[in-house]
Design an enzyme around this catalytic site. Structure first.
Site, short mmCIF file in Angstrom:
data_model
loop_
_atom_site.label_atom_id
_atom_site.label_comp_id
_atom_site.label_asym_id
_atom_site.label_seq_id
_atom_site.Cartn_x
_atom_site.Cartn_y
_atom_site.Cartn_z
N SER A 103 -31.67 -68.97 22.38
CA SER A 103 -31.08 -70.31 22.36
C SER A 103 -31.89 -71.21 23.27
O SER A 103 -32.45 -70.76 24.29
CB SER A 103 -29.63 -70.26 22.85
OG SER A 103 -29.14 -71.55 23.15
N SER A 104 -31.93 -72.50 22.96
CA SER A 104 -32.61 -73.44 23.84
C SER A 104 -31.90 -73.57 25.18
O SER A 104 -32.46 -74.11 26.14
CB SER A 104 -32.72 -74.81 23.16
OG SER A 104 -31.45 -75.31 22.79
N CYS A 105 -30.65 -73.05 25.27
CA CYS A 105 -29.93 -73.02 26.55
C CYS A 105 -30.61 -72.09 27.55
O CYS A 105 -30.24 -72.07 28.74
CB CYS A 105 -28.49 -72.55 26.35
SG CYS A 105 -27.49 -73.65 25.31
N TYR A 132 -23.81 -68.62 29.15
CA TYR A 132 -24.42 -68.34 27.86
C TYR A 132 -25.94 -68.23 27.98
O TYR A 132 -26.56 -67.30 27.45
CB TYR A 132 -24.05 -69.46 26.88
CG TYR A 132 -24.59 -69.30 25.48
CD1 TYR A 132 -24.02 -68.39 24.60
CD2 TYR A 132 -25.64 -70.09 25.03
CE1 TYR A 132 -24.51 -68.26 23.30
CE2 TYR A 132 -26.13 -69.97 23.75
CZ TYR A 132 -25.57 -69.05 22.88
OH TYR A 132 -26.05 -68.93 21.60
N LYS A 136 -28.57 -64.95 27.26
CA LYS A 136 -29.65 -65.04 26.29
C LYS A 136 -31.01 -64.71 26.93
O LYS A 136 -31.86 -64.06 26.32
CB LYS A 136 -29.68 -66.42 25.65
CG LYS A 136 -28.53 -66.69 24.70
CD LYS A 136 -28.59 -65.77 23.49
CE LYS A 136 -27.54 -66.08 22.46
NZ LYS A 136 -27.63 -65.19 21.27
N HIS A 176 -19.77 -77.61 18.49
CA HIS A 176 -20.94 -78.26 19.04
C HIS A 176 -20.94 -79.74 18.63
O HIS A 176 -20.03 -80.21 17.94
CB HIS A 176 -22.22 -77.58 18.56
CG HIS A 176 -22.45 -76.25 19.18
ND1 HIS A 176 -22.14 -75.07 18.55
CD2 HIS A 176 -22.97 -75.90 20.39
CE1 HIS A 176 -22.45 -74.05 19.34
NE2 HIS A 176 -22.95 -74.52 20.46
#
Length: 310
Positions: A103-105, A132, A136, A176
């Site tokens: 994820s870009s998170c 989160y 990841k 989202h």
């Protein structure tokens, strides 16, 4: 190939299975009732008995800012447990290939945009989704560790930008940005509301890709796995402001009211745009425009409304 897909009931999992390329492979996609991914012993047994040629790990606990801020411990532990169990079960069973979805998170909240793969783990994460993001990052590192330890195993990570699309979650408690906007504007149109509220000043920029495009990229990665880097961003390479997402959704939905900004609400990172240089070198790009993606997603939402399941 025999493909073991986790998260097959989610938005991404369904898009993977609905993609035309899926027909060329045998897909095993257990539901959460059939396989609890947080149960290490159960996952070990299932993966060993299934003996897939490749695993696509797309399962996870996902949600928007509200959900992440309310339940950071659950977002950390559940996503880490699922990822660790799947990767270690794959290693134990000798599954030769694994494609992990990140994820870009995962990127530091103060990193310079566009976000390059080589800055992962080099800064603090965004506080609104830290649990989160940590999970990841940890699972992606585990994939890399396994690959480095075993020459016969290749476990790689794709890092998607933000996503939206068919089978998305439209509940404002967990949704989202894009599905939340679609629901808000649909309800505003139905109630003839004159205004809709936007959190923050709306200038924060986000990169949202249609889930069908991600599925296309995943199948390209599966079928040309050896050419795939150890970790690779997958996204659009360009972004829009929050205000622009609201404006385009309003145009597609047909609501012509005014927007008001609640400046007491968090907006998150000012920008989160992926560097897609490696993706371009790999030879893939997304094709769905924002207008077409919102239109398809809104049509799906209207179908859910008609069924009473939105």
């Amino acid at each position: 190939m025999k493909v073991l897909l986790t998260g097959g009931r989610g938005m991404v999992g369904r898009a993977i299975q609905d993609h035309p390329r899926a027909a060329a492979h045998r897909i095993v996609a257990p539901t959460s009732a059939e396989l609890d991914l947080t149960d290490r012993a159960a996952v070990m047994t299932f993966v060993g008995e299934t003996a897939p040629d490749i695993i696509i790990h797309s399962a996870g606990r996902v949600g928007g800012i509200q959900a992440n801020m309310a339940n950071p411990a659950a977002f950390l532990t559940e996503n880490m447990d699922m990822g660790f169990n799947v990767v270690m079960a794959a290693r134990e069973a000798g599954v030769p290939r694994l494609l992990n979805l990140g994820s870009s998170c995962m990127y530091p909240h103060d990193a310079r945009n566009p976000l390059r793969e080589d800055i992962l783990g080099k800064g603090e994460l965004e506080p609104t989704n830290e649990g989160y993001g940590l999970a990841k990052v940890a699972v992606a590192r585990l994939c890399a560790f396994v690959s480095h330890e075993r020459d016969d195993l290749a476990y790689k990570t794709l890092i998607p930008c933000n996503l939206y699309g068919l089978n998305d979650k439209f509940d404002p408690k967990v949704s989202h940005l894009v599905p939340a906007i679609i629901r808000k504007l649909h309800e505003a149109k139905e109630s003839r509301a004159e205004t809709v509220e936007i959190w923050g000043d709306g200038t924060a920029r986000r990169e949202f890709m249609f889930s069908g495009d991600l599925a296309d990229g995943i199948w390209a990665a599966v079928e040309r796995f050896d050419a795939l880097p150890e970790r690779m961003n997958i996204g659009l390479g360009y972004d829009y402001s929050i205000n622009e997402y609201y404006a385009e959704a309003a145009r597609v939905i047909g609501w012509d009211g005014a927007f008001v900004h609640d400046l007491t609400r968090p907006t998150g990172m000012k920008q989160k745009l992926l560097d897609v240089s490696a993706q371009k070198a790999f030879g893939w790009q997304a094709r769905t425009s924002l207008t077409d993606g919102i239109a398809q997603t809104y049509a799906h939402f209207q179908h859910l409304v008609e069924r009473g399941t939105a």
